[in-house]
Design a protein around this motif. Structure first.
Motif, short mmCIF file in Angstrom:
data_model
loop_
_atom_site.label_atom_id
_atom_site.label_comp_id
_atom_site.label_asym_id
_atom_site.label_seq_id
_atom_site.Cartn_x
_atom_site.Cartn_y
_atom_site.Cartn_z
N GLY A 120 36.84 40.85 54.11
CA GLY A 120 35.47 41.21 53.77
C GLY A 120 34.66 41.85 54.88
N PRO B 140 23.99 37.37 40.14
CA PRO B 140 24.82 38.50 40.60
C PRO B 140 24.03 39.74 41.01
CG PRO B 140 25.74 37.53 38.61
CD PRO B 140 24.42 36.87 38.83
N PHE C 6 22.20 39.10 44.18
CA PHE C 6 23.21 38.98 45.23
C PHE C 6 23.70 40.38 45.66
CE2 PHE C 6 27.70 38.44 46.56
CZ PHE C 6 27.48 37.65 47.69
N ALA C 7 24.00 41.23 44.68
CA ALA C 7 24.47 42.59 45.00
C ALA C 7 23.43 43.33 45.84
CB ALA C 7 24.77 43.36 43.71
N THR D 246 32.96 35.95 50.15
CA THR D 246 32.01 36.34 49.10
C THR D 246 31.41 37.73 49.19
OG1 THR D 246 30.14 35.58 50.38
CG2 THR D 246 31.15 33.97 48.91
N LEU D 247 31.99 38.64 49.93
CA LEU D 247 31.39 39.97 50.11
C LEU D 247 30.35 39.99 51.22
CD1 LEU D 247 30.51 41.99 46.86
CD2 LEU D 247 31.92 42.73 48.76
N HIS E 63 43.28 31.72 43.16
CA HIS E 63 42.81 32.80 42.29
C HIS E 63 41.55 32.41 41.55
CE1 HIS E 63 47.16 33.07 42.93
NE2 HIS E 63 46.94 34.37 43.00
N LYS E 64 40.87 31.37 42.05
CA LYS E 64 39.72 30.87 41.32
C LYS E 64 38.45 31.67 41.57
CE LYS E 64 41.38 26.09 41.16
NZ LYS E 64 41.06 25.54 39.84
N GLY E 65 38.40 32.37 42.69
CA GLY E 65 37.20 33.15 42.96
C GLY E 65 36.00 32.29 43.26
N VAL E 66 34.85 32.95 43.40
CA VAL E 66 33.60 32.24 43.68
C VAL E 66 32.56 32.70 42.66
CG1 VAL E 66 31.81 31.81 45.40
CG2 VAL E 66 34.15 32.24 46.16
N LYS E 67 31.93 31.75 42.00
CA LYS E 67 30.89 32.10 41.02
C LYS E 67 29.59 32.42 41.76
CE LYS E 67 33.26 30.91 37.19
NZ LYS E 67 34.55 31.42 37.77
N VAL E 68 28.88 33.41 41.23
CA VAL E 68 27.62 33.83 41.85
C VAL E 68 26.47 33.50 40.91
CG1 VAL E 68 26.35 35.81 42.78
CG2 VAL E 68 28.84 35.71 43.04
N TYR F 171 39.16 30.08 47.36
CA TYR F 171 39.68 30.56 46.06
C TYR F 171 40.67 29.56 45.47
CZ TYR F 171 37.91 35.13 47.71
OH TYR F 171 37.14 36.16 48.20
#
Lengths: 154, 627
Positions: B289, B215, B218-219, B70-71, B207-212, B105
């Protein structure tokens, strides 16, 4: 002086932070399959960031005129209203950095974040930088020359 | 709607070939946050005591946490949780690379593997779809070959593969599970568990990624983490990788040497990080990451130890195959690391098992007749390399060494037991409990998986590193007493060290990023900010610490149910003997019991048994773990 993205593959460690920052910035989610900057990791030990060179080849093939050059950033940008997602731009892109987004169904590419690209701001190794064009041109020459030299050796 | 998590658990039964996808319950998950914490709940509830880890009844949980992929700079992690065939205890083996993020993912936070396949299989997980596939053609291949074959067959270079090599197939009790080729879920023999289930590999892509949830918030939290980590106190980790520790530790007299007889190696400069970085390093490599990129790629171009490019060796590996065996040839060490990675062996247990048999050989407890003619004198690099290959195939003497130090010593008798360096059967890693840190001496004695320097954290941060890691404000005794002290304060302090470390274990993070203080690492407070913005839950540091405590207690209960109590919280005899030479000459562990008493008391555990009291378990909402 105008700025553009510069890549130094020798510094890349393959962390993929650029991809994650791109998707967070553009879509508010973390999704490396929805990114406009790419890190290719292969073995043994290859990590190379691939970014749009903003060459503009895609502009000419667009049937709806959805691609144009932004005069402020010099980035080639997609007009989402005009794009029909036909994929012609994807087919001509020589380095594969255009894609049809799986959710919006329109062509998607690096727009330099309007002049402050998130990938460059957050690359922990400085492998992707947002630099003055003269510096970038010099780096591109160097990478080109090194690649040629390698071919000669082989 | 799930933010920060995929929200799903995959359950695969290899006997019945049943594949079930279960929805996670948000409230229940939040109690444990995730990763090894939630896996502890699963295994405690689903795996009764006494199950043979190598039987079809044993279960394995692959687990990720909210920050995985997730970064969050530490989020390239996953943990494999299981009962160890080496120790009979709880085990969690953490690994980096990209496997954990890709699993998430692909749509799953957890995978539970049950049963045993009739014939070799691999598990293929791709964007929410799951298949059990035939792996007969992969059986007998090493990790590199398996990985190459699967990439070619599936025509997808972006897949991540966690696979066992021949060591796991053959049931070596310290076989590892390797992912992304050179990353290891190394300790405790998970490779043997996979092998016993006829499970060659787990392949993931997603390829589903993670919802935040939030955002922007979070950033901001991630930017804060990036800035704070600029001031990280262990700059040598990004600069030189973990091998930077070899020279530093030797100069301080804390470099385990000669099967832990001493802590100083005269030839240390020959196997130092400086030599590796200058002469053998190809490039730096990051887990998914990670801003540090402590990974290194090395190769040996030619000579008798010529080795193709491979990740590592890490500090632990260098110490085990170098100073522990008195081997001064760094090329042999790099070769040993390569062999362990491709055959799928834990480098720590392999290296210390070899160090142990070398000492037995030198002391006459083993002779050439026992060792199939291998001349196992100290420092014989060629014999060391040959022995690794014999361990993998379990051929002759190799089968003996493949059992690990504890079992070998039991067979060799009391003299061998005096030099057997393990806790609960897990070989001691490369952090010297006599001179580096007394808190890590305590940690070795009490952690759920045996002598462990990683789970829940590297406890030396406290007295060696002089770092409170954000726990001062929650009651950690501060400032720390000097390293030699073995006092009640240190026992009490370990409660805070452990809970701080356990936060990484439940959010799904690498522990490296949690060492420092406010402004120089990811503190519990900052993890709370990150997890809150990610999930949309309003999680405080106190809540994370409570969840960490739940996880830490539950793992203790898992072991308690298997019969482990205070009597097993002890150290190898060697650590009560003084270090004979070097800068730490004279250092030893004398008062473990003093620290144990204070630690159990601080944890709210019974001092006689060392187990959580029913009041403590009630307070944590773990009534189901009361016996």
């Amino acid at each position: 002086m105008a700025k553009i993205l510069m890549v130094d593959p020798s510094l890349c460690t393959g962390c993929h932070r650029c991809e994650m920052w791109c998707s967070l910035t553009k879509y508010g989610e973390i999704n490396p399959s929805r990114t406009n900057v790419y890190v290719v990791r292969r073995e043994p030990g290859i990590d190379v960031p691939v970014v749009c060179l903003q060459c503009g080849l895609c502009i000419n093939v667009c049937p709806t005129g959805a691609l144009k050059r932004d005069q402020k950033t010099m980035a080639v940008v997609v007009d989402g209203e005009k794009c029909v997602g036909c994929g012609k731009c994807v087919s001509v892109c020589p380095i594969g950095v255009l894609r049809i987004d799986k959710e919006t169904k329109i062509a998607t590419k690096c727009d330099l974040c309007g002049g402050s690209p998130a990938c460059a701001a957050h690359c922990p190794q400085n492998a992707i930088r947002y630099e003055n064009v003269d510096k970038v041109a010099a780096k591109r020459r160097e990478l080109w020359a090194v690649a040629q030299a390698k071919k000669i050796k082989e | 709607m799930w933010y920060g998590y995929a929200g799903k658990l995959l359950r695969v039964n290899l006997t019945t070939k049943d594949i079930k996808i279960e929805e996670l319950d948000q409230q229940e998950l939040r109690k444990y946050i995730g990763c090894s914490g939630y896996a502890a709940k699963i295994l405690y509830q689903e795996m009764p005591a006494g199950i043979d880890p190598l039987s079809p009844e044993s279960k394995v949980v692959l687990s990720t946490g909210p920050v995985t992929g997730t970064l969050t700079p530490s989020g390239g992690s996953y943990e494999v949780c299981y009962k160890s065939p080496l120790t009979g205890t709880w085990n969690q083996a953490r690994s980096g690379g990209a496997f954990g993020p890709k699993l998430k993912y692909a749509g799953f936070d957890f995978v539970i593997i049950e049963g045993k396949a009739e014939e070799p299989v691999y598990l293929y997980i791709y964007d929410g779809s799951v298949e059990i596939r035939c792996a007969k053609h992969l059986w007998g291949l090493n990790v590199e070959e398996t990985t190459d074959t699967l990439i070619r067959e599936l025509d997808d270079p972006e897949i991540c593969i966690a696979a066992i090599g021949q060591a796991g197939e053959n049931g070596v009790l310290y076989a590892a599970l390797m992912n992304d080729r050179g990353r290891a879920a190394g300790r405790g023999g998970i490779g043997a568990v996979f092998g016993s289930k006829n499970l060659k590999a787990v392949v993931v892509n997603g390829h589903k990624g993670v919802k935040v949830a939030q955002p922007e918030k979070f950033a901001k939290a991630i930017e804060k983490a990036e800035q704070w980590l600029q001031n990280y106190p262990f700059q040598s980790i990004p600069l030189f990788g973990t091998v930077g520790l070899v020279s530093l530790n030797n100069s301080l007299g804390i470099l385990p040497t000669k099967n832990f007889e001493t802590a100083y190696f005269e030839k240390a400069e020959k196997v130092s990080g400086e030599v590796i970085n200058k002469q053998y390093n190809i490039k730096r490599r990051a887990c998914y990451g990670c801003n540090f990129a402590c990974g290194r790629y090395t190769a040996v171009k030619n000579g008798k130890f010529a080795t193709p490019p491979m990740e590592g060796p890490e500090y632990e590996t260098v110490d085990m195959f170098g100073p522990i065996c008195l081997v001064e040839d760094i090329e042999a060490v790099i070769r040993a690391n390569y062999l362990c990675n491709v055959y799928g062996l834990d480098t720590i247990s392999t290296g210390l098992s070899i160090g142990f048999v070398m000492e037995c050989y030198e002391k006459g407890l083993l002779t050439e007749k026992d060792t199939d003619g291998l001349d196992l004198r100290w420092g014989n690099a060629e014999a060391m390399i040959k022995l690794i290959e014999k361990i993998v195939t379990k051929e002759g003497f190799g089968a003996f060494v493949a059992q690990g130090v504890k079992r070998m010593a039991e067979k060799l008798g009391p003299k061998a037991e005096e030099i057997a360096n393990h806790v609960k059967g897990l070989e001691v890693p490369a952090h010297e409990p006599r001179s580096e840190s007394k808190v890590i001496a305590l940690q070795y004695a009490v952690t759920p998986r045996g002598a462990c320097h990683m789970h829940p954290t590297w406890a030396s941060t406290f007295d060696f590193g002089q770092l409170e890691c954000g726990m001062k404000e929650f009651g950690m005794p501060w400032p720390p007493e000097p390293i030699p002290a073995e006092t009640p304060t240190k026992g009490k302090a370990y409660r805070y060290v452990a809970l701080q470390g356990e936060i990484s274990e439940i959010v799904g993070a690498c522990i490296f990023h949690s060492w420092g203080t406010e402004g120089s690492c990811i503190t519990p407070q900052l993890y709370a900010e990150i997890v809150s913005a990610l999930t949309g839950w309003d999680v405080t540091a106190e809540e994370l610490i409570k969840a960490a405590e739940r996880s830490w207690n539950l793992k203790r209960c898992f072991n308690g149910r298997e019969g482990f109590t205070r009597k097993d919280d002890k150290l190898p005899k060697r650590f009560s003997q003084a270090i004979p030479n070097g800068p730490s000459k004279g250092a030893k562990v004398e008062n473990l019991d003093t620290m144990l008493d204070a630690y159990y008391e601080a944890m709210g555990w019974d001092k006689a048994t060392g187990l959580p009291t029913s009041e403590k378990l009630k307070e944590l909402g773990l009534e189901f773990a009361i016996n």
